[in-house]
Structures are given as C-alpha cells and as structure tokens.
Design an enzyme around this catalytic site. Structure first.
Site, PDB file in Angstrom:
ATOM      1  CG  ASP A   1     -36.933  43.608   9.657  1.00  0.00           C
ATOM      2  OD1 ASP A   1     -36.530  42.463   9.361  1.00  0.00           O
ATOM      3  OD2 ASP A   1     -36.948  44.042  10.829  1.00  0.00           O
TER       4      ASP A   1
ATOM      5  CG  ASN B   1     -38.449  39.191   3.786  1.00  0.00           C
ATOM      6  OD1 ASN B   1     -39.344  40.014   3.671  1.00  0.00           O
ATOM      7  ND2 ASN B   1     -37.340  39.219   3.072  1.00  0.00           N
TER       8      ASN B   1
ATOM      9  CG  HIS C   1     -35.549  35.577   2.861  1.00  0.00           C
ATOM     10  ND1 HIS C   1     -35.633  36.752   3.573  1.00  0.00           N
ATOM     11  CD2 HIS C   1     -34.935  34.687   3.693  1.00  0.00           C
ATOM     12  CE1 HIS C   1     -35.075  36.592   4.771  1.00  0.00           C
ATOM     13  NE2 HIS C   1     -34.650  35.346   4.868  1.00  0.00           N
TER      14      HIS C   1
ATOM     15  CB  SER D   1     -27.212  43.902   7.530  1.00  0.00           C
ATOM     16  OG  SER D   1     -27.157  42.801   8.417  1.00  0.00           O
TER      17      SER D   1
ATOM     18  CD  GLU E   1     -23.917  44.095  11.503  1.00  0.00           C
ATOM     19  OE1 GLU E   1     -22.761  44.519  11.649  1.00  0.00           O
ATOM     20  OE2 GLU E   1     -24.744  44.648  10.751  1.00  0.00           O
TER      21      GLU E   1
ATOM     22  NE  ARG F   1     -30.889  37.332   9.352  1.00  0.00           N
ATOM     23  CZ  ARG F   1     -32.041  37.873   9.047  1.00  0.00           C
ATOM     24  NH1 ARG F   1     -32.848  37.271   8.187  1.00  0.00           N
ATOM     25  NH2 ARG F   1     -32.414  39.019   9.581  1.00  0.00           N
TER      26      ARG F   1
ATOM     27  CG  LEU G   1     -35.240  54.422  -9.336  1.00  0.00           C
ATOM     28  CD1 LEU G   1     -35.760  55.391  -8.275  1.00  0.00           C
ATOM     29  CD2 LEU G   1     -35.971  53.081  -9.221  1.00  0.00           C
TER      30      LEU G   1
ATOM     31  NE  ARG H   1     -36.235  47.330  11.010  1.00  0.00           N
ATOM     32  CZ  ARG H   1     -35.054  46.918  11.437  1.00  0.00           C
ATOM     33  NH1 ARG H   1     -34.124  47.798  11.727  1.00  0.00           N
ATOM     34  NH2 ARG H   1     -34.794  45.618  11.593  1.00  0.00           N
TER      35      ARG H   1
ATOM     36  CG  LEU I   1     -31.364  53.891  11.877  1.00  0.00           C
ATOM     37  CD1 LEU I   1     -30.366  55.022  12.080  1.00  0.00           C
ATOM     38  CD2 LEU I   1     -31.876  53.919  10.432  1.00  0.00           C
ATOM     39  CB  SER I   2     -30.689  46.949  11.777  1.00  0.00           C
ATOM     40  OG  SER I   2     -31.752  46.640  12.646  1.00  0.00           O
TER      41      SER I   2
HETATM   42  C1  IPE Z   1     -31.964  44.690   8.841  1.00  0.00           C
HETATM   43  O1  IPE Z   1     -32.848  43.727   9.281  1.00  0.00           O
HETATM   44  C2  IPE Z   1     -31.247  44.232   7.604  1.00  0.00           C
HETATM   45  C3  IPE Z   1     -32.040  44.139   6.383  1.00  0.00           C
HETATM   46  C4  IPE Z   1     -33.293  44.446   6.265  1.00  0.00           C
HETATM   47  C5  IPE Z   1     -31.325  43.706   5.227  1.00  0.00           C
HETATM   48  P1  IPE Z   1     -32.437  42.637  10.370  1.00  0.00           P
HETATM   49  O2  IPE Z   1     -33.618  41.770  10.529  1.00  0.00           O
HETATM   50  O3  IPE Z   1     -31.148  41.984  10.003  1.00  0.00           O
HETATM   51  O4  IPE Z   1     -32.178  43.536  11.667  1.00  0.00           O
HETATM   52  P2  IPE Z   1     -32.301  43.155  13.201  1.00  0.00           P
HETATM   53  O5  IPE Z   1     -31.425  41.958  13.434  1.00  0.00           O
HETATM   54  O6  IPE Z   1     -33.728  42.862  13.475  1.00  0.00           O
HETATM   55  O7  IPE Z   1     -31.845  44.381  13.933  1.00  0.00           O
HETATM   56  C1  IPE Z   2     -35.639  40.985   6.204  1.00  0.00           C
HETATM   57  O1  IPE Z   2     -36.443  40.039   6.801  1.00  0.00           O
HETATM   58  C2  IPE Z   2     -34.726  40.423   5.171  1.00  0.00           C
HETATM   59  C3  IPE Z   2     -33.310  40.432   5.560  1.00  0.00           C
HETATM   60  C4  IPE Z   2     -32.813  40.764   6.706  1.00  0.00           C
HETATM   61  C5  IPE Z   2     -32.372  40.024   4.539  1.00  0.00           C
HETATM   62  P1  IPE Z   2     -35.937  39.161   8.016  1.00  0.00           P
HETATM   63  O2  IPE Z   2     -35.302  37.935   7.494  1.00  0.00           O
HETATM   64  O3  IPE Z   2     -35.075  39.961   8.932  1.00  0.00           O
HETATM   65  O4  IPE Z   2     -37.304  38.789   8.712  1.00  0.00           O
HETATM   66  P2  IPE Z   2     -37.607  38.785  10.274  1.00  0.00           P
HETATM   67  O5  IPE Z   2     -37.190  40.110  10.810  1.00  0.00           O
HETATM   68  O6  IPE Z   2     -36.803  37.673  10.863  1.00  0.00           O
HETATM   69  O7  IPE Z   2     -39.073  38.562  10.355  1.00  0.00           O
HETATM   70 MG    MG Z   3     -35.446  41.110  10.522  1.00  0.00          MG
END
Ligand code: IPE
Ligand code: IPE
Ligand code: MG
Length: 242
Positions: free
Chosen positions: A11, A13, A28, A56, A58, A62, A122, A179, A186-187
């Site tokens: 998380d 990016n 990303h 995810s 969810e 985006r 692995l 994380r 845990l999302s």
């Molecule tokens: C969780 O991160 C999903 C991935 C890392 C793939 P999110 O950025 O989507 O989670 P929330 O929205 O902050 O809970």
């Molecule tokens: C994690 O980084 C990657 C995915 C969820 C695919 P984010 O895109 O959630 O980055 P933040 O949390 O918005 O910084």
């Molecule tokens: Mg995120």
C-alpha cells in the site's frame, strides 16, 4: 527459522507519487519495481510462501484510467516476468474472483499457474480481484451446492471443510502479514486465514520498501511469541510445578 508464509499488503503507491507531484500511475509503476525486488529476495532467501495483495475487489471503484493501469501492470508482470519466475522454480498461484475478469486476463492467469504448477521453489500467491468476504461467500455457495447434491451434509461443515472451499484451500495460513504505508487495517485481505497471523505495519510507502525493511520486519517476527490461545511456555511450566 524463516516464517513459512509472508503476506504483504502493498500500500501507498498513490501517496508516494503525490509526494513527488507525479500521477498516481507513476506510483504503481514504481511499486512494480519494489514487487520484483521483494520477490527476488524471497527466492534468494528460500522463503516458501509469499502472498502479494495486488488488486482488491473494491479497487474497481477507482478512476477508470487507474484501474486500467493496474490491469496493464498485471499483464506486463506476467508477460515479462513469467519466464524468469519459471526459470527460478517459482510456482504461481492466483487467488480472487475470476468470474468478472476479461478473457485475456483469465487466460494469462491460467497460463501462469499451468506453466509453473510443477515448480517446487517459492510459492508466489497473487491476490488479484481478491476480497475476503467475496471469497467466503463463493465458498459458502459451493458448500450449499454440494449439500443440495448430497455430496456432503450440514454436519460435515467444520472449519477445516470451510477452509477447503476457499481460494486458499491448499495454501497455509500466513504467519506474518506486512502492510506498508502506515495504514493499520486489513482492507478485506485474508480475513479467515489471518486468525493467528502476526502483523507488521510499516510506515514507508510501498515503492520505498526495501530489502532491509523486509529483513527488519522478518527479524521482529522472531521476537514474538505465538500462543494460539495457549499459555506462554514458561507460564505453563510454572503452573505444572505449582
Ligand atoms: C488494499 O489497499 C488493497 C491493495 C493493496 C491491493 P487499498 O489502498 O485499496 O485499501 P484502503 O482503501 O486504504 O482500505
Ligand atoms: C496500493 O497503493 C496499490 C493498490 C491498491 C493497487 P494505493 O494505490 O492504495 O496507494 P495509496 O494508498 O492511495 O497511497
Ligand atoms: Mg491504498
């Protein structure tokens, strides 16, 4: 001894990119580099299981261009890295819901699993279009179908049976869940499987997560005493003595 299974919620990016006044997609792309570095480190140290939360259920909410970028990065990862992963004896597994994915992505995921299925190094689990609640709902539906067809009865339902219907049926529960980005949730990741996992919440954003951060996190895991509902070893010895 190394944990048997490490799972990572990659998380931060977007925030990494924003801090550099770059578009989120640049975050990303940078995150993909970290992913490669960590996978290769896992191979080098002989880790058995590594699960990466890549997208995810969810994340579809985006903006379309960001979703597109994440899907393209997954495809790129498989196109470019599969041969190398295979050469490194990595076995690829994919967890998540495939029913609503595009045909070309379903085919790629299948190809990655088929090509590497006999590998013994692995075990790399990619959680893609993954959401734990959805996984549990799909499992319960399959159980219902098997009850209706008479394959099993309601009395057969145990935690072992339910676990065997999950996407992670053949995958051990994670020992350590990491994380990045400082978020402590845990999302919708491995809700069932994380029952006795240890957690490490690392402050840095995923693109900045280094091999030494990984090593430090794993080192902190060794210092923990996992009790699984039992007593501390020293406490149970003392109780017996009393
Ligand atoms: C969780 O991160 C999903 C991935 C890392 C793939 P999110 O950025 O989507 O989670 P929330 O929205 O902050 O809970
Ligand atoms: C994690 O980084 C990657 C995915 C969820 C695919 P984010 O895109 O959630 O980055 P933040 O949390 O918005 O910084
Ligand atoms: Mg995120």
């Amino acid at each position: 001894m190394l944990p048997c299974h490490i799972a990572i919620i990659m998380d931060g990016n977007g925030r990494w990119a924003r801090a550099r006044k770059l578009p989120r997609v640049a975050g990303h792309r940078a995150g993909m580099k970290t992913l490669r570095t960590i996978v290769h480190h896992a191979i080098n140290i002989g880790l058995k299981w590594l699960t990466l939360y890549a997208f995810s259920s969810e994340n579809w909410s985006r903006p379309a261009d960001e979703v597109q970028c994440l899907l393209s990065l997954l495809k790129l990862f498989i196109y470019h890295d599969l041969t190398k992963l295979h050469a490194n004896n990595v076995r690829v597994h994919v967890i998540g819901n495939r029913s609503n994915l595009a045909k070309d992505i379903i085919a790629l995921l299948h190809q990655a699993e088929m090509l590497t299925e006999k590998n013994t190094g692995l075990d790399l689990v990619v959680a893609f279009n993954y959401g734990s609640r959805n996984e549990i709902v799909r499992a319960v539906r399959k159980i219902a179908i098997d009850i209706i067809s008479g394959k099993i009865t309601g009395d057969d339902i145990t935690d072992t049976l339910l676990a065997s219907y999950l996407d992670t049926a053949k995958i051990p529960d994670p020992d350590l869940i990491i994380r990045t980005s400082g978020e402590m949730r845990l999302s919708n990741f491995l809700l069932w499987q994380a029952a006795y996992s240890e957690f490490s919440f690392v402050p840095c954003f995923w693109p900045d997560f280094s091999v030494s951060d990984f090593e430090e996190t794993v080192a902190s895991f060794y210092a923990r005493e996992r009790r699984f509902g039992n007593l501390k070893r020293s406490d149970s010895i003392r109780e017996v003595a009393l």
